[in-house]
Structure formats: C-alpha cells, structure tokens
Design a protein around this motif. Sequence first.
Motif, PDB file in Angstrom:
ATOM      1  N   GLN A   1       0.821  -1.201   0.000  1.00 33.53           N
ATOM      2  CA  GLN A   1       0.000   0.000   0.000  1.00 33.53           C
ATOM      3  C   GLN A   1       0.859   1.258   0.000  1.00 33.53           C
ATOM      4  O   GLN A   1       0.565   2.213  -0.729  1.00 33.53           O
ATOM      5  CB  GLN A   1      -0.956  -0.020   1.191  1.00 33.53           C
ATOM      6  N   VAL A   2       1.910   1.271   0.801  1.00 29.46           N
ATOM      7  CA  VAL A   2       2.799   2.438   0.820  1.00 29.46           C
ATOM      8  C   VAL A   2       3.506   2.590  -0.518  1.00 29.46           C
ATOM      9  O   VAL A   2       3.602   3.695  -1.079  1.00 29.46           O
ATOM     10  CB  VAL A   2       3.830   2.303   1.960  1.00 29.46           C
TER      11      VAL A   2
ATOM     12  N   VAL B   1       2.957   5.825  -2.995  1.00 25.49           N
ATOM     13  CA  VAL B   1       4.092   6.678  -3.380  1.00 25.49           C
ATOM     14  C   VAL B   1       4.182   6.792  -4.900  1.00 25.49           C
ATOM     15  O   VAL B   1       4.418   7.884  -5.443  1.00 25.49           O
ATOM     16  CB  VAL B   1       5.408   6.129  -2.792  1.00 25.49           C
TER      17      VAL B   1
END
Length: 346
Positions: free
Chosen positions: A254-255, A259
């Motif tokens: 998810q990160v 990004v």
Amino acid sequence: MNEIAVFTGSITIYWSAIVITLGMAAGFCLTLALYPMDHRHNTAVWVFFPIAVVLSVLLSRLIHWYSHIEQYESLLRALTDYSFGGYCVQGIILGVLLAALIVRLFRLTPTAGELLDAVAPGLCLTLALIRLSSLFNTTCRGRIVITDEAYQRLPWAVSWTDAAGNVEFRLATFFLEFLVLLVVCIILCVFFIRYRSEPLWDGWPNEGNVARMFAVLVGIVEIIADSTRYDSALMHFFLIKRLNPYASFISIAQVFSAVLILLVFIHYMRISVKTNGWSWYHILAIVLYVASLIGAGFFGEYRVQRTAQYVRCYLWQGSSLLVMALTVIGIYSTCVARDYGYEDDA
C-alpha cells in the motif's frame, strides 16, 4: 500446499509454476508485439527481459525477507534457497524499472520511458497470471470469511481447510485481482495504441506516459487487494522489531503503490503548472487528491481494520481511490497539447 502437475522420478513441477511461466511468456510476447510499433529494432526487449527476471526475483525475495524475517534463517539463505518462503510483487516492479535503466545505459533504447511504455501492458498481464497461479496453492484466500452459500464459489471465494480439518470459504483475493488486472491490461493496450503518441505542451517528452498510467491503475488495485489479504507484507521498524519480533505496521504494498501514484500526480502537476500557469483546476485537483487520500486511508483502510463493515468500508475506499485516479488522469489531460495540429500564421 502446491498442487503437483508433473511428478516423475526426482522431478516435480507444480501447476503454480506452470502458470507463472506462462505469465512471463505472455508478458514478453505482448511487449515484443508493442515495442516494434515504434519502428525500432526489438533487441532492447530481448536484453531487457532476462535482466528484469533476475532483478525481479532477487528484489521481490528481499522485500519478503524484510517483511517476514522470522521465516528465514538468514538473508543469505533467503537469497540462495528458493525451495521455501515467498515473494512480493513490488520487487517485480522495481526490478523492471532497474532493468529498463540498465538497457538505457547500453544505449539499446532512446529512453527508458519508451521501453517501459511497451513493457507496462505486458507486465500487467504477467502480474495477472501470477495472481491466477495462487489458485493452485493456499495463498489465494483473503482474511474475510464468506458465510453466505450463494457466494461460496469463484470468483468470490475459495475453500480452505485448517489444521483441524475444518473447511471455510474466504475471499478469493488473488483471483479477483487477476480479473481486474486483465481489464487494466486492456486499458493500457488501448492507451498505448491510441494515446501514447500525443505530444505534451512546450516540448515535454511524451515517453513514459503508459508506464505512469500503469503505476496509477495497478497501484490502486494493489491498495485495495492488499487490504483484504490475511498475510500482507508489513513494514517494520528494526528497533521495535528487536523488542517484539511480531511488531508490524502498515503494508509495504500500500505504501509503495501510494508513493508511485503520488509521484505520477506530482509529475503531471508540475508540467501543467509550468505550461498553463496556476489555475482553479490545479487547486481543485490538489483538494480532490488530498480528500481521496484521506478517504482511502482513514475511512477505508483504518476503519476496515477495526470493524466488520467490509462492504461499506471497501465501497468507500474504492470510491476514494477512483476519485484519485480520475484526478491524476484529469491533470494529465491538461498537459496534452490537443491543438498540436494547429499552425500559427506568424
């Protein structure tokens, strides 16, 4: 447990391995078909592919080791013994990016963006078939238990038997992701054929736009799919990890996806502002992006981890991410010089 396709003597071939191999072959063929459309030799694709495979395996394994360090004796064992353990698809995307840069250093392609544009639809197809391969082992099950018998079948659920012999049906996360990624692959192919050659304002290079749309669309799919998994790869802080080996934080997938989407948004916002100047739609785009990020993160992900209101939370999360995607695409459209056929009578 992996389902065996071929077993003869000391040779064992699993169905999941066959599907993954077919996925890699399909992605390579699709890339090979798209790249010559630019009327250049395809040596770059032949050099790119083996480099991308090696880097993808290493990086995806490295990320899985970082997230599930308790499953491995050491980093060296994780990178040399592939008979156990797992992988993270984010390493595949990083491996593809690095391979494209290496091919560019060899001067086999004018720009890395041009190569990545042709690779993006094929990579999406490969990722789809990698997810499909999970049907032949025990990884294609989400953390959501399906109790309604009407949905205890594909594409909604897969059966799983625990150690006590109890059978339950869980969300078929990877199979659903496979179906969605097939749709995304078609969208990327259409975008490559119809819109890739659109010039941007003031001479900005148009290479890499298909790859950026891949980052946005696949990133959104990964954010939602990873939220439904029971075994997400989680980020750790090593200081806390020493105190508690099972301490974990937010999802790496998810990160990583968030990004990538943010970088694409910033890229097109920068072009749009430089060429068109600040306008009301830039402010609106920023407001919508922040609102969609909050909606997906708090009202979607945060609440779904703490309540059993899965339908409501995922509808909110999906709607927020759809707004995010449309916002990025909207800003991209302001960067395209749609009047490029016009000639000034100077």
